[in-house]
Design an enzyme around this catalytic site. Sequence first.
Site, PDB file in Angstrom:
ATOM      1  NE  ARG A 175      -2.652   1.108   3.635  1.00  0.00           N
ATOM      2  CZ  ARG A 175      -3.549   1.190   4.612  1.00  0.00           C
ATOM      3  NH1 ARG A 175      -4.843   1.261   4.316  1.00  0.00           N
ATOM      4  NH2 ARG A 175      -3.184   1.170   5.873  1.00  0.00           N
ATOM      5  CG  ASP A 462      -3.919   2.832  11.655  1.00  0.00           C
ATOM      6  OD1 ASP A 462      -4.856   3.599  11.925  1.00  0.00           O
ATOM      7  OD2 ASP A 462      -4.015   1.922  10.811  1.00  0.00           O
TER       8      ASP A 462
HETATM    9  C1  LIG Z   1      -6.809   1.578   9.768  1.00  0.00           C
HETATM   10  C2  LIG Z   1      -5.822   0.757   9.058  1.00  0.00           C
HETATM   11  O1  LIG Z   1      -5.244   1.179   8.107  1.00  0.00           O
HETATM   12  S1  LIG Z   1      -5.475  -0.801   9.625  1.00  0.00           S
HETATM   13  C3  LIG Z   1      -3.975  -1.248   8.798  1.00  0.00           C
HETATM   14  C4  LIG Z   1      -2.819  -0.488   9.262  1.00  0.00           C
HETATM   15  N1  LIG Z   1      -2.478  -0.808  10.618  1.00  0.00           N
HETATM   16  C5  LIG Z   1      -1.689  -1.871  10.890  1.00  0.00           C
HETATM   17  O2  LIG Z   1      -1.256  -2.515   9.963  1.00  0.00           O
HETATM   18  C6  LIG Z   1      -1.385  -2.233  12.312  1.00  0.00           C
HETATM   19  C7  LIG Z   1      -0.681  -3.561  12.366  1.00  0.00           C
HETATM   20  N2  LIG Z   1      -0.359  -3.982  13.702  1.00  0.00           N
HETATM   21  C8  LIG Z   1       0.680  -3.529  14.392  1.00  0.00           C
HETATM   22  O3  LIG Z   1       1.383  -2.641  13.944  1.00  0.00           O
HETATM   23  C9  LIG Z   1       0.993  -4.179  15.698  1.00  0.00           C
HETATM   24  O4  LIG Z   1       0.270  -5.362  15.847  1.00  0.00           O
HETATM   25  C10 LIG Z   1       0.691  -3.304  16.930  1.00  0.00           C
HETATM   26  C11 LIG Z   1       1.550  -2.044  16.858  1.00  0.00           C
HETATM   27  C12 LIG Z   1      -0.753  -2.917  16.986  1.00  0.00           C
HETATM   28  C13 LIG Z   1       1.077  -4.105  18.165  1.00  0.00           C
HETATM   29  O5  LIG Z   1       2.415  -4.465  18.014  1.00  0.00           O
HETATM   30  P1  LIG Z   1       3.268  -5.081  19.207  1.00  0.00           P
HETATM   31  O6  LIG Z   1       3.039  -4.289  20.436  1.00  0.00           O
HETATM   32  O7  LIG Z   1       4.668  -5.244  18.736  1.00  0.00           O
HETATM   33  O8  LIG Z   1       2.614  -6.491  19.386  1.00  0.00           O
HETATM   34  P2  LIG Z   1       3.149  -7.693  20.226  1.00  0.00           P
HETATM   35  O9  LIG Z   1       4.157  -7.275  21.229  1.00  0.00           O
HETATM   36  O10 LIG Z   1       1.966  -8.421  20.717  1.00  0.00           O
HETATM   37  O11 LIG Z   1       3.864  -8.585  19.123  1.00  0.00           O
HETATM   38  C14 LIG Z   1       4.123  -9.962  19.332  1.00  0.00           C
HETATM   39  C15 LIG Z   1       4.784 -10.514  18.102  1.00  0.00           C
HETATM   40  O12 LIG Z   1       3.890 -10.377  16.995  1.00  0.00           O
HETATM   41  C16 LIG Z   1       4.502  -9.664  15.944  1.00  0.00           C
HETATM   42  N3  LIG Z   1       3.492  -8.813  15.320  1.00  0.00           N
HETATM   43  C17 LIG Z   1       2.589  -7.982  15.913  1.00  0.00           C
HETATM   44  N4  LIG Z   1       1.817  -7.404  14.985  1.00  0.00           N
HETATM   45  C18 LIG Z   1       2.240  -7.856  13.793  1.00  0.00           C
HETATM   46  C19 LIG Z   1       1.829  -7.611  12.461  1.00  0.00           C
HETATM   47  N5  LIG Z   1       0.816  -6.799  12.192  1.00  0.00           N
HETATM   48  N6  LIG Z   1       2.481  -8.232  11.466  1.00  0.00           N
HETATM   49  C20 LIG Z   1       3.509  -9.089  11.752  1.00  0.00           C
HETATM   50  N7  LIG Z   1       3.934  -9.367  12.987  1.00  0.00           N
HETATM   51  C21 LIG Z   1       3.299  -8.744  14.001  1.00  0.00           C
HETATM   52  C22 LIG Z   1       5.589  -8.839  16.574  1.00  0.00           C
HETATM   53  O13 LIG Z   1       6.617  -8.579  15.620  1.00  0.00           O
HETATM   54  C23 LIG Z   1       6.054  -9.770  17.686  1.00  0.00           C
HETATM   55  O14 LIG Z   1       6.931 -10.721  17.130  1.00  0.00           O
HETATM   56  P3  LIG Z   1       8.080 -11.482  17.994  1.00  0.00           P
HETATM   57  O15 LIG Z   1       7.363 -12.263  19.039  1.00  0.00           O
HETATM   58  O16 LIG Z   1       8.768 -12.333  16.998  1.00  0.00           O
HETATM   59  O17 LIG Z   1       8.937 -10.410  18.574  1.00  0.00           O
HETATM   60  O1  LIG Z   2      -7.055   1.670   5.968  1.00  0.00           O
HETATM   61  C1  LIG Z   2      -7.977   1.260   6.597  1.00  0.00           C
HETATM   62  C2  LIG Z   2      -8.826   2.076   7.388  1.00  0.00           C
HETATM   63  O2  LIG Z   2      -9.723   1.545   8.054  1.00  0.00           O
HETATM   64  O3  LIG Z   2      -8.618   3.302   7.358  1.00  0.00           O
HETATM   65 MG   LIG Z   3      -7.038   3.887   5.980  1.00  0.00          MG
END
Ligand SMILES: CC(=O)SCCNC(=O)CCNC(=O)[C@H](O)C(C)(C)COP(=O)(O)OP(=O)(O)OC[C@H]1O[C@@H](n2cnc3c(N)ncnc32)[C@H](O)[C@@H]1OP(=O)(O)O
Ligand SMILES: O=CC(=O)O
Ligand SMILES: [Mg+2]
Length: 562
Positions: A175, A462
């Site tokens: 994206r 986010d």
């Molecule tokens: C409105 C929108 O646009 S939604 C789409 C955009 N938003 C996103 O993509 C958010 C994605 N998610 C994240 O960034 C994260 O999950 C967070 C920031 C919310 C939480 O992250 P953390 O606090 O690091 O989570 P946590 O400590 O539970 O992580 C545990 C493990 O999972 C992994 N992990 C957590 N989230 C993700 C993810 N989305 N993708 C891959 N791995 C992940 C971490 O790397 C960690 O790995 P490790 O055990 O090997 O070290």
């Molecule tokens: O990108 C996704 C959203 O919900 O905003």
């Molecule tokens: Mg969005």
Amino acid sequence: MPGMTSTMASYDTPEGVDIRGRYDPEFAAILTRDALAFVAGLQREFRGAVRHAMERRRETQRRYDAGELPRFDPATRFVREGDWTCAPVPPAIADRTVEITGPVDPRKMVINALNSGAKVFMADFEDALAPTWENLMRGQVNLRDAVAGTISFRDTARGGRVYKLDERTTKLFVRPRGWHLPEAHVSIDGEPAIGCLVDFGLYFFHSHAAFRAGQGAGFGPFFYLPKMEHSREARIWNGVFERAERVAGIERGTIRATVLVETLPAVFQMDEILHELRDHSAGLNCGRWDYIFSYVKTFRAHPDRLLPDRALVGMAQHFMRSYSHLLIRTCHRRQVHAMGGMAAQIPIKDDAAANEAALELVRKDKLREVRAGHDGTWAAHPGLIPAIREIFEGHLGGKPNQINAAAAPADAATVTEEDLIQPPRGARTVEGLRLNTRVGVQYLAAWLGGSGSVPLYNLMEDAATAEISRVQNWQWLRHGATLDAGGVAVRATPELLARIMEEEMARVRAEVGAERFRRGRYAEAGKIFSRQCVAPELDDFLTLDAYGLIVVHHPRAPASKL
Ligand SMILES: CC(=O)SCCNC(=O)CCNC(=O)[C@H](O)C(C)(C)COP(=O)(O)OP(=O)(O)OC[C@H]1O[C@@H](n2cnc3c(N)ncnc32)[C@H](O)[C@@H]1OP(=O)(O)O
Ligand SMILES: O=CC(=O)O
Ligand SMILES: [Mg+2]
């Protein structure tokens, strides 16, 4: 001498291109002369159209401010009523039941996402990424290595644990940023590059061949396209794809993209958007968080459409349900995926009961989506994938999607303009104002510090969710909303916000600890957030307003305002 290269060396740039970001030999392998020439070619061909599209956004908003309501365009009725379909779905992405999302950096997270067991990983330069030079360039390096299959990471914080790709990995979608964001570290013909063309162009240039051979079975690369407001913006993307296909010498129509329907104006343009991209489409997605943000933005001048507390604006609200139902019907009529959105809950590590309750909310959300007809959905965290898979795979009974079943809720055929804008119901409270403030400030502090997605109070935050906090505060203040303060009615005023800001900053300081508060950019974030909430004119995007604060030009002085 270590460090010498970074001050002495510079990027080899084509005519008209200047790189103002830090030099790094790793980045130089991405910012090659040929790759930059490709990006510059895109910018030169499409900058006029992008400028025009942004001006049209402002012009349309002026009409909404004068009282007009968003509606279907009578001039494109023939597109909505026409009997056409998009190009067939590429076999490699027929099954998109669960898609994990996450920023393109950190590297470890990219590897975890690719190994997560989801069908797709949406690697994000957008809502989940603070667009610092370092994040963007490391993200490009990560994507190149991910597609090549060579990505690995040694986690020194975890006793040297090595992360590398499993035998089976997810399919990659990327994206890029939205059309409105500049890339201040790359200048083309004396003006900042268009951010999304840098994201798209560099990734495409370096990875299209490996992607099509490895991941896409002759198709791809695959993209998600954010924050569009009108089909003319989709037409620009279609042109970008055609140019990229031509330059790379690959078959027209093999790049595919899913458009996020995450602005209120775009819901009235879904057929038109798909039609523009019909040879390059991979469906639509309900970007619910930006959609809520956009509802407030679009109706910024309409005091009769104030939102209730942010926590009450979920998919059960009539306008949200109508939007998702119409999206499903539209996609299935046009034979493409109708993707669901993001539940904000993430696993709660230290409280089993709270964790189960959060998981149950995610399950309910996903069950609603698959029953309504969605073909797949998003997961914010790997820990949610097994539960989401169980729901989608259980409901689909072995089928990769429900496109051909033409699944859509019964009411989808009769969704009206009024359904799509019906004001959400619920209470407006001082507690809501507080929570917006507490969350908004902490998110902004994280973003200024380089993190674009963070866990706050057991929810994923986010850029999109933080925008809701900001614009909701602005809207309530702007229109002097009456807020409930435990049974007492109070008016939202700048004075009330100032008091709440002071109290919430003290609370945040106590929660994160004095040391982290001092080292983080909380005080600065508090000032910016306050200013944005009381601004006489609503800033279009908090990330655009604050972008100058994360721009670091080299070798000149840091932190210039654009
Ligand atoms: C409105 C929108 O646009 S939604 C789409 C955009 N938003 C996103 O993509 C958010 C994605 N998610 C994240 O960034 C994260 O999950 C967070 C920031 C919310 C939480 O992250 P953390 O606090 O690091 O989570 P946590 O400590 O539970 O992580 C545990 C493990 O999972 C992994 N992990 C957590 N989230 C993700 C993810 N989305 N993708 C891959 N791995 C992940 C971490 O790397 C960690 O790995 P490790 O055990 O090997 O070290
Ligand atoms: O990108 C996704 C959203 O919900 O905003
Ligand atoms: Mg969005």
